[in-house]
Enzyme design. Sequence first.
Site, PDB file in Angstrom:
ATOM      1  N   SER B 208     -18.711  42.800  72.480  1.00 39.14           N
ATOM      2  CA  SER B 208     -19.461  42.245  73.149  1.00 39.14           C
ATOM      3  C   SER B 208     -20.972  42.137  72.694  1.00 39.14           C
ATOM      4  CB  SER B 208     -19.743  42.371  74.742  1.00 39.14           C
ATOM      5  OG  SER B 208     -18.548  42.150  75.262  1.00 39.14           O
ATOM      6  N   ASP B 237      -6.966  32.028  80.754  1.00 42.29           N
ATOM      7  CA  ASP B 237      -5.841  31.578  80.223  1.00 42.29           C
ATOM      8  C   ASP B 237      -6.260  30.791  78.946  1.00 42.29           C
ATOM      9  OD1 ASP B 237      -3.395  30.813  79.227  1.00 42.29           O
ATOM     10  OD2 ASP B 237      -2.368  31.475  81.256  1.00 42.29           O
ATOM     11  N   ASP B 245     -11.540  40.124  81.917  1.00 43.81           N
ATOM     12  CA  ASP B 245     -13.130  40.624  81.776  1.00 43.81           C
ATOM     13  C   ASP B 245     -13.031  42.030  82.146  1.00 43.81           C
ATOM     14  OD1 ASP B 245     -14.118  37.779  82.455  1.00 43.81           O
ATOM     15  OD2 ASP B 245     -15.829  39.031  82.132  1.00 43.81           O
ATOM     16  N   HIS B 251     -16.738  37.472  87.948  1.00 46.05           N
ATOM     17  CA  HIS B 251     -18.220  37.310  88.220  1.00 46.05           C
ATOM     18  C   HIS B 251     -18.492  36.153  89.179  1.00 46.05           C
ATOM     19  CE1 HIS B 251     -18.019  39.596  84.361  1.00 46.05           C
ATOM     20  NE2 HIS B 251     -18.790  40.453  85.112  1.00 46.05           N
ATOM     21  N   CYS B 264     -20.284  38.639  80.749  1.00 42.59           N
ATOM     22  CA  CYS B 264     -19.016  37.939  81.068  1.00 42.59           C
ATOM     23  C   CYS B 264     -18.149  37.076  80.118  1.00 42.59           C
ATOM     24  CB  CYS B 264     -19.446  36.821  82.376  1.00 42.59           C
ATOM     25  SG  CYS B 264     -17.786  35.731  82.717  1.00 42.59           S
TER      26      CYS B 264
END
Lengths: 403, 461
Positions: B208, B237, B245, B251, B264
């Site tokens: 990330s 998907d 996540d 979220h 996210c």
Amino acid sequence: MAKASRYYRAMLLSLYLFLTICFSLLSLHETPINPKPLYMGLGLIAIITIGFITMRIFALNGDAMLFLLSNFLCGIGLVMIYRVNESLAYRQFIWITGGIATFIVFTFLFKYYSYVMKYHWLFGATSLMLLFITIIFGREIGGSTNWIVISGHSFQPSEFVKILFCIASASFLKDRNETKDVLLYGSFVATVVLLLFAQKDLGTALIFFMTGIVFVYVATGKPVYPLIGIILLVTGAVLSYLIFSHVRVRFEAWLNPWMDVPGKGYQIVQSLFAIGAGGLFGSGLGLGHPEYIPAVSTDLIFSILVEEFGLLVGLAVIAIYLFIFVRAYISAMSSNDRLKELLLTGIASMLAFQTFIIIGGVTKFIPLTGVTLPFISYGGSSIVTSFSLLGIMNSLSLEEGTK
Amino acid sequence: MRNNIRNVLIAVVLMFSSLIAYLLYFEFFMRDTLLASDYNRRLWEEENRVVRGSIVDRNGNTIAETVQDGGERKRVYYGGPAIGPVVGYNSQQYGRSGIEAAYNKELLGLETKNPFLLFKQNILGIKDRGYDVILTIDSSLQKTAYEALDGRKGAVVALNPKTGEILALVSSPGFDPNNIEKDWEMMKDSKDSPLLNRAIQGLYPPGSVFKLIPLSAAIEKIGGLEERTFKCTGSTDVDGLVIKDYNGTAHGNIDIRRAVEVSCNATFINIGLELGADNMYAYSGRFGFNKNLDFDLPTKMSVFPYPTSKRELALSSIGQADILATPLQMALVTSAVANGGTIMRPYIVKGITDSEGRISYNRQDEPYLSPITESTAAKIKEMMIGVVKNGTGTAAKISGVDVAGKTGTAEVEGKKSHAWFVGFAPADDPQIVVAVIVENSGSGGQVAAPVAKQVLNKYLK
């Protein structure tokens, strides 16, 4: 003439000075001071002087420049050899003495070259025979089977073949330039080259091949022959690269010696380190590292010379060679005798190719194939042959009147 | 016939002239690199003649020096395994590494010297001394960072975003160069590979922390990004590939700001697919991916493979797929945000001085890349402050100073994730950028952020 001889005397004196300084340095380099190198230097000066006077007496001066410059090359070579290996230097000293004697003999002999050169068939046949004998009885030294050993003394027949080859080529092509003559001559050259190739002496094979091309071109004046020669050379190189592993090794060591520094690339890498270490001005006589360089007194002598004397002296040495060759070409151009022209051009080209192949080789300009550096490298066969060839050049440069 | 001979003469002269030209080229352009080769035994001779120069840090603390020990000269290193991989070793038996290798020529003072000075020295028998190399490293920061990793495998890079000076370059586990000869056999085959400098040669999936790049691209390429709302159900998907996540957390409906704070994945997959492969590839390149970095020490190239499918594009936008980055590379990406959009060229050698303390080389700062505009950088900075204030990076919070950061938890097949943290402080006037990776240790927020906090704290204190 008086002006010219004063000029030569000045050159001779500088040569003496150079030798005295170099050999004195070698004497001072040892603790306690060892006078032996200086004795050798003075000995060489004596030999050179005797040679110079002898030629004066018999009016054999020819192109005195050839004698002086080649002695300079021998001198700097002897300095390096002494510095690398003292016992080799004593033998080299004897060979230089013999070389200078041969130079005088050949200068005298070739005053009568038109008689000498009638027997080209004999010379040609002897060349082939010598090379053939080497293949059968030859001893392998340093990767090439090009040595003959007779009761402890070894020599390289291919060196002496150089003299025979030049004489045979010049006298054969003197009054022949038809296609069929070229074909016959070409097959002679091809045989010589193949015999050398069989001895794994690639460098010498290349020298003969290129000299053969020069002979044909000068005799016929047809550019098609050198063109065919180059095509043959490239095809031959590609084929032998594909077929013979020792050719492949040389070529790969040239393309990328860093792939295998301890193995294939060893020689060339050590040579490049030495040349690089020297820089422009050199590390100084006695301050380099010849112990790192393989074959340092023979094939790779140029590398240690540049390391200790610097690239500027290295370039000066190259310039001296070029000067000798160019003088020979110019004297060939000013001659009106076809035989003389062929012989001068051929011999100068042969020495030029040899010089180029080894200096180009140790500097990684071209693939390294081991041949000696004329006049500088250690070796009796090489010194005597180079002086013989130079003697012929000198003789053919004699003033018309002194013949 | 005269013409033929003349042509031969010309050919021979050409041959020899090209040889001479080549030799001059060799002398002036190839010689220096050649002589520095480790295969050159003359260098070791030089080693005996010359007293090897010292290596010092930015504050003048000695890291390596040569001392006379009775009749013998010895190379002594200070700083132990914390600085070992950077300074390297100098061993006749095992060769050289690190600064010792990269600056060998300077340490031996091999550059062309005044020949008359050399002559004088030779005559008077003065021992020649090589040059001293001054690093940008702060030894005490280096030590703090190494200790913060606490023996775990990983790396820390700290740099000054305004100049490009590397303040700390830590690779853990390190090695003590004083013991190189003793420990060599053990280290050579060790699973922990202490001889590898992970900070510049370790290639890791960035996870990330890589999101800073699609974020940059999105701000500059997608209009109205900040007004939009993204929907996150905890998994996405993409052509049948389900990407979750972290911990499968949904979220809900969030804006880009919040998406950065909570890292996210759904939002960034969305953004990545919208940007397309071309934009993703272009922006990675602008930040220095797929480029060889000209650095004082040998680095590995960070790679962003061009995504050839929708699935790859989706994974790329969250820093997975086959993206690989060095910790130094991620520090550089972060420094673009810290320094108003410009990455300064990183360097670790500040200067070189001769034996009398005269400066013979002084490194100048220079811009390296400008991947984003100043306003983009400012927007990202705000979001990164949010990450530390109330997002995944709260563990890097320092009281009284605004810290900006981004966490990363890079998944590794069959093992625990790599924990990443990149950040800088103080946010309004960044003095230091830090990138941390701890191999196979868990989440970035929990494992890497505290390490970064210690480094930032130490430097700003």
